[in-house]
Design an enzyme around this catalytic site. Sequence first.
Site, mmCIF file in Angstrom:
data_model
loop_
_atom_site.group_PDB
_atom_site.id
_atom_site.type_symbol
_atom_site.label_atom_id
_atom_site.label_comp_id
_atom_site.label_asym_id
_atom_site.label_seq_id
_atom_site.Cartn_x
_atom_site.Cartn_y
_atom_site.Cartn_z
ATOM 1 N N HIS A 265 -37.407 -2.809 72.500
ATOM 2 C CA HIS A 265 -36.486 -2.688 73.503
ATOM 3 C C HIS A 265 -37.074 -2.097 74.656
ATOM 4 C CE1 HIS A 265 -32.392 -3.452 75.331
ATOM 5 N NE2 HIS A 265 -32.771 -2.270 75.985
ATOM 6 N N GLU A 266 -37.437 -0.800 74.383
ATOM 7 C CA GLU A 266 -37.829 0.164 75.731
ATOM 8 C C GLU A 266 -39.056 -0.549 76.076
ATOM 9 O OE1 GLU A 266 -35.674 1.858 76.920
ATOM 10 O OE2 GLU A 266 -34.235 1.742 75.138
ATOM 11 N N HIS A 269 -38.796 -3.283 78.720
ATOM 12 C CA HIS A 269 -38.342 -2.692 80.006
ATOM 13 C C HIS A 269 -39.944 -2.036 80.541
ATOM 14 C CE1 HIS A 269 -34.186 -2.644 80.171
ATOM 15 N NE2 HIS A 269 -34.072 -1.575 79.049
ATOM 16 N N GLU A 295 -32.914 -5.685 81.545
ATOM 17 C CA GLU A 295 -32.415 -5.848 80.424
ATOM 18 C C GLU A 295 -32.657 -7.388 79.928
ATOM 19 O OE1 GLU A 295 -31.073 -3.364 79.177
ATOM 20 O OE2 GLU A 295 -29.993 -4.095 77.414
HETATM 21 ZN ZN ZN Z 1 -32.011 -1.698 77.939
#
Ligand code: ZN
Length: 502
Positions: A265-266, A269, A295
């Site tokens: 997830h990170e 980003h 996101e």
């Molecule tokens: Zn996030």
Amino acid sequence: VAEAYQELAARLQDYWSLGKIEAILEWDMQTQMPEGGSNARARHIELLAKLSHQHFTSAETGRLLDAAAGETQNADPTSDEFNLVRVARRDYDKARKVPTELVMEMSRITTLAHSIWAKARTDNDFKSFAPTLEKIIELKTRIAECLGYTDHIYDAMLDEYEPGLKTADVASMFETLREDLVPLVKAITARAEAVNDSVLHQDFDETKQREFSEMVVKQFGYDFGRGRQDRAVHPFETSFSRDDVRITTRFHPKWLNPAMFGTFHEAGHAMYEQGVGEKLEGNILCSGVSLGIHESQSRLWENIIGRSYGFWEYYFPKLQSVFPAQLGNIDLETFYRAVNKVSPSFIRVEADEATYNLHIMMRFELESDLLAGKIKVMELPDAWNAKSQAYLGITPDTDTVGVLQDVHWSAGLYGYFPTYSIGTILSAALFDKAVEQCPNIPAEIKQGKFDTLLNWLRTNIHQHGRKFDPKDLIQRATGQPLQSRSYMNYLKTKYSAIYGLS
Ligand code: ZN
């Protein structure tokens, strides 16, 4: 070349750098700093915030903005120069509308609120938090009045995180979603026993968890030469430059998901920030454009890729060799189903893909009603529980796992939650478009290759930074406004197969 423009760009670069220095202090605070450093750190950060606000909102910035606007008015509206002036003007006008004293009062109250909220959450005591929450909502309302809005006070708050987004847009997005999502989750819940995820709850060595996750995100395209991963209590991504983009994670010794999917997830980003065009480095367009677009990148890598069958066809044998005792006798199908288990639960951050947006939907409805004065703070716990029962089919037995669970409201972050749903919906729309234009992407994922997908994202999203507003960017990338069809098709197809729904 235009003189005022050059001067403006240099001035904005200093403003940008002050913000990045502040970000370094915040990164350090959350990853390295001893507890004793917090008072001094708060002073350092407050000083930088003051200097940067003064520098940016000064009359000199205003004079240069006017002159530079004159110089660039006939420039190509898709050029960096035209958009730098456009975005700076908008940021400047907004920043000048809110008096410094009000900003400072808000910052003071929310700093104090953090520990009051944390204690109330631990003690399951909403009443002790209520007066603080009332004060925050009052300040937030005053800030919104300074910023101005046309239809709904909540519009002013959404605009902070998703420029141009309106309350009515969010309401209609959720209306469409609710119709499909609520029955889908009901149908899955009726067949809950079809998936068992106990395989994910075993002893997993932390170092091995880290090595595996970092190996994967490196292959996604996260550049460790321009980034690094550290531990943090609450995982986040932050960037000081497109060439220094950090991620953080936390480990659970008996549960594989948090660190592994958290790192995916990170990294999603972070690849966005690393992919901003080189020409934009150091100026105010050099970052992701909004929380929703951000996101969409993290959720795409975490879920659409990281929870897909094709991905695990390639990576499961590798994970098995890292954890032979835990996973050696497990087959791919069982593991794939386990990482996709759906189960309505109280806690948003632990929610699965299917129920996640229901958590967001109830928060949006509650916070927009709160700010519009339709419900009072003291009515919030009951209103929360009623929504939880209606959307998730469960009622929290304490406020700790109900209305008090999230940090956002104590931090003054109203209008933030909907961006999580926008990102989730957009991740599916972007992936569909990428596959439509590059049909070999799914076959490449099965071979642990991601460059075609990453290049598509670089070209259509990352390189532009803040140059285009979110709505324009979505239109340019997908050829249409944000739509939830792709996302619902994705969920229905995937979960009908996993849960054997007709
Ligand atoms: Zn996030």
